[in-house]
Design a protein around this motif. Structure first.
Motif, mmCIF file in Angstrom:
data_model
loop_
_atom_site.group_PDB
_atom_site.id
_atom_site.type_symbol
_atom_site.label_atom_id
_atom_site.label_comp_id
_atom_site.label_asym_id
_atom_site.label_seq_id
_atom_site.Cartn_x
_atom_site.Cartn_y
_atom_site.Cartn_z
ATOM 1 N N MET A 1 0.843 -1.170 0.000
ATOM 2 C CA MET A 1 0.000 0.000 0.000
ATOM 3 C C MET A 1 0.889 1.233 0.000
ATOM 4 N N ALA A 5 -1.782 6.462 0.660
ATOM 5 C CA ALA A 5 -3.050 5.803 0.995
ATOM 6 C C ALA A 5 -3.099 5.465 2.482
ATOM 7 N N HIS A 63 -4.973 4.445 -3.977
ATOM 8 C CA HIS A 63 -4.928 3.036 -4.377
ATOM 9 C C HIS A 63 -5.037 2.912 -5.893
#
Length: 70
Positions: A1, A5, A63
């Motif tokens: 990730m 984010a 994302h």
């Protein structure tokens, strides 16, 4: 990730926590008959919820930017 984010997810969680605290205060003041204080906390809780939603949307965008590239 992505770091971007993750930060938005953390901020969203923080705002949810603050919203919950203000809802609790609103309930306490409402039960005690202090309706102006209850309204203040209810409005503050709503603002935190809106801000949380913003961070959730920004996390989703981050994302998509990171994982949408091929």
């Amino acid at each position: 990730m992505s770091k971007k984010a993750a930060e938005h997810h953390k901020k969203a969680a923080e705002h949810h926590t603050h919203a919950a605290q203000h809802h609790g205060e609103a309930a306490k003041h409402h039960e005690g008959g202090h309706h102006e204080k209850a309204a203040h906390h209810a409005h503050t809780a709503r603002a935190h919820a809106i801000h949380s939603r913003h961070h959730s949307e920004e996390a989703a965008k981050a994302h998509a930017e990171e994982h949408g590239k091929k």
